[in-house]
Design an enzyme around this catalytic site. Structure first.
Site, PDB file in Angstrom:
ATOM      1  N   ASN A 133       0.713  -1.217  -0.179  1.00 26.04           N
ATOM      2  CA  ASN A 133       0.391  -0.005  -0.196  1.00 26.04           C
ATOM      3  C   ASN A 133       0.518   1.330  -0.134  1.00 26.04           C
ATOM      4  O   ASN A 133       2.448   1.006   0.272  1.00 26.04           O
ATOM      5  CB  ASN A 133      -1.094   0.089   0.990  1.00 26.04           C
ATOM      6  N   ILE A 179      -2.474  -7.510  13.859  1.00 29.38           N
ATOM      7  CA  ILE A 179      -1.258  -7.525  15.070  1.00 29.38           C
ATOM      8  C   ILE A 179      -1.314  -6.396  16.032  1.00 29.38           C
ATOM      9  O   ILE A 179      -1.349  -7.650  17.400  1.00 29.38           O
ATOM     10  CB  ILE A 179       0.315  -6.881  14.246  1.00 29.38           C
ATOM     11  N   PRO A 231      -2.834 -12.419  10.177  1.00 33.03           N
ATOM     12  CA  PRO A 231      -3.186 -12.206  11.313  1.00 33.03           C
ATOM     13  C   PRO A 231      -3.676 -10.376  11.494  1.00 33.03           C
ATOM     14  O   PRO A 231      -2.572  -9.160  11.135  1.00 33.03           O
ATOM     15  CB  PRO A 231      -1.713 -12.425  12.363  1.00 33.03           C
TER      16      PRO A 231
HETATM   17  O1  C5P Z   1      -8.661  -3.287  10.549  1.00 32.73           O
HETATM   18  P1  C5P Z   1      -7.617  -2.026  10.360  1.00 32.73           P
HETATM   19  O2  C5P Z   1      -6.499  -2.276   9.261  1.00 32.73           O
HETATM   20  O3  C5P Z   1      -8.551  -0.491  10.242  1.00 32.73           O
HETATM   21  O4  C5P Z   1      -7.118  -1.613  11.403  1.00 32.73           O
HETATM   22  C1  C5P Z   1      -6.054  -0.110  11.921  1.00 32.73           C
HETATM   23  C2  C5P Z   1      -5.027  -0.131  12.633  1.00 32.73           C
HETATM   24  O5  C5P Z   1      -5.048  -1.830  13.488  1.00 32.73           O
HETATM   25  C3  C5P Z   1      -3.516   0.024  12.861  1.00 32.73           C
HETATM   26  O6  C5P Z   1      -3.392   0.790  14.049  1.00 32.73           O
HETATM   27  C4  C5P Z   1      -3.024  -1.036  12.217  1.00 32.73           C
HETATM   28  O7  C5P Z   1      -1.751  -1.228  12.263  1.00 32.73           O
HETATM   29  C5  C5P Z   1      -3.546  -2.095  12.936  1.00 32.73           C
HETATM   30  N1  C5P Z   1      -3.558  -3.667  12.061  1.00 32.73           N
HETATM   31  C6  C5P Z   1      -2.982  -4.480  12.954  1.00 32.73           C
HETATM   32  N2  C5P Z   1      -2.809  -5.604  12.061  1.00 32.73           N
HETATM   33  C7  C5P Z   1      -3.660  -5.600  11.144  1.00 32.73           C
HETATM   34  C8  C5P Z   1      -4.214  -4.813  10.343  1.00 32.73           C
HETATM   35  C9  C5P Z   1      -4.262  -3.737  10.914  1.00 32.73           C
HETATM   36  O8  C5P Z   1      -1.830  -4.452  13.267  1.00 32.73           O
HETATM   37  N3  C5P Z   1      -3.015  -6.621  10.498  1.00 32.73           N
END
Ligand code: C5P
Length: 398
Positions: A210, A307, A305
């Site tokens: 991205n 994180i 996953p």
């Molecule tokens: O669900 P979304 O991607 O919008 O959530 C954003 C938050 O979740 C951010 O803090 C991003 O770093 C974290 N995130 C994560 N692992 C993922 C997807 C998002 O830690 N696979």
């Protein structure tokens, strides 16, 4: 790395005999790694020529609020947003009074009102003027606004008087500015922060990723270090230099970012997830480059996953902050993530706008926690990072 490395400082020079010392202050700030822009009041230009400061700073000196050409180049609002710190040196009794009362009759006073940068004031005036109740009350008023007052020196003055009121020596001014950026709000705390994008391989030469530049996460890592925290920065592939004083762990995929995070948070106090983690990865990663054949090619993806939610669930002792990049219903969607991912706070931004967010130098975000939603106005990512660090320090209870 020097003490004011990469700090953006506006030196505001007002009209006193000590204005000529502005030249040496510019040099000493630059010696410490700062980028300096100079703003002068009209009276200051009577004591030292803008050309001198232009030659030293390497940038046009800003003097006029009503100069359309200068405003088009870098207007007062842009200057105000650009700065990490506004240093007024020397600050005359008159200019200090203008600051206290919120006057905006000059470019410098307008920049003062418009900026959310840190403010430092180095007064310089006759000893009787300095000791006057009005001046002392004005100084107290500025201190009440978290302004750093660099106390004047004592000695023989230009007018022949002896007493307090001489501009502090440039090296002492610069030392005090360095101390401002080492604020110690998170001294002794370990913070793990993820930043940048992840890359999910499709074959040896292709990947899913991205547009994240990592700028916000890196600015946060720098602000956390400034605040005295021990910072581990777990970063996806970006084009940025690691902030001074951080431990950098470079990763590529979401899986690798998760593993590095799990290991790093073991003895940490705070986890910040600023990374734009790819939501999906290829089910099968081809060993060899996939050949161009059919008109359509399907790629089967599986979810990565999460994180931040894994870390928050497995480490209830951690204070966890996430980010939410949204294009609509920003607060509602962010609040949903706050609860679902078990976060203490989430920083929401609008990624549909071109002027902020991904890749931009500025950002405009809201801090959302269980009790509140605070809108932090548009500013540089490094200024925002400092505001966010203050909010983390105020909300972290450990
Ligand atoms: O669900 P979304 O991607 O919008 O959530 C954003 C938050 O979740 C951010 O803090 C991003 O770093 C974290 N995130 C994560 N692992 C993922 C997807 C998002 O830690 N696979």
């Amino acid at each position: 790395m020097s003490g004011l490395s990469n700090k953006r400082i506006i030196l505001g020079i007002t009209g006193g005999i000590a204005a000529y010392k502005g030249a040496e202050i510019v040099r000493r700030l630059q010696d410490q790694g700062a980028e300096v822009r100079v703003v002068m009041t009209a009276a200051a230009t009577e004591f030292i020529r803008p050309l001198t400061l232009q030659a030293l700073s390497g940038y046009q000196v800003h003097t006029d609020l009503l100069d359309a050409e200068a405003e088009a180049a870098m207007g007062h609002i842009e200057l105000a947003r650009w700065a990490d710190l506004l240093l007024i040196a020397p600050a005359t009794a008159n200019f200090i009074s203008t600051m206290v009362h919120g006057g905006a009759d000059s470019l410098l006073s307008a920049v003062y009102l418009a900026t959310s940068a840190k403010i430092a004031v180095a007064p310089a005036m006759n000893q009787a003027m300095w000791s006057h109740t009005a001046s002392q009350q004005n100084i107290q008023a500025l201190k009440g606004r978290e302004t750093i007052i660099i106390e004047p020196d004592t000695g023989i003055q230009a007018c022949g008087d002896i007493g307090p009121g001489r501009l502090q020596q440039p090296e002492i001014i610069v030392d005090q500015l360095k101390a401002i950026f080492e604020s110690g709000l998170l001294a002794g705390k370990k913070v793990v922060i993820t930043a940048g994008p992840t890359r999910e391989a499709i074959d040896p030469v292709r990947y899913i990723s991205n547009h994240s530049s990592g700028k916000m996460g890196y600015a946060l890592a720098a602000a956390l270090t400034e605040a005295g925290a021990k910072v581990v920065l777990i970063s996806g592939p970006v084009l940025l230099d690691s902030p001074a004083g951080c431990e950098l762990i470079s990763v590529v995929s979401a899986d690798a970012m998760l593993n590095a995070s799990v290991a790093a948070v073991k003895d940490a106090n705070i986890f910040i997830s600023a990374a734009a983690v790819a939501d999906y990865r290829a089910v099968d990663v081809a060993d060899q480059k996939i050949k161009k054949q059919a008109d359509n090619l399907s790629l089967e993806l599986k979810k990565n996953p999460d994180i931040v939610s894994t870390i928050a669930t497995d480490n209830p002792q951690l204070f966890v902050v996430g980010f939410a990049a949204e294009t609509e219903n920003i607060e509602t969607f962010a609040r949903d993530k706050l609860v679902r991912k078990k976060l203490h706070a989430i920083i929401a931004n609008d990624v549909s706008r071109q002027d902020i967010g991904f890749n931009a130098d500025d950002n405009e975000v809201s801090w959302i926690d269980a009790q509140s939603c605070k809108h932090l106005g548009k500013k540089s990512k490094s200024q925002l990072a400092r505001d966010i660090v203050k909010l983390i320090a105020a909300n972290y209870d450990g």
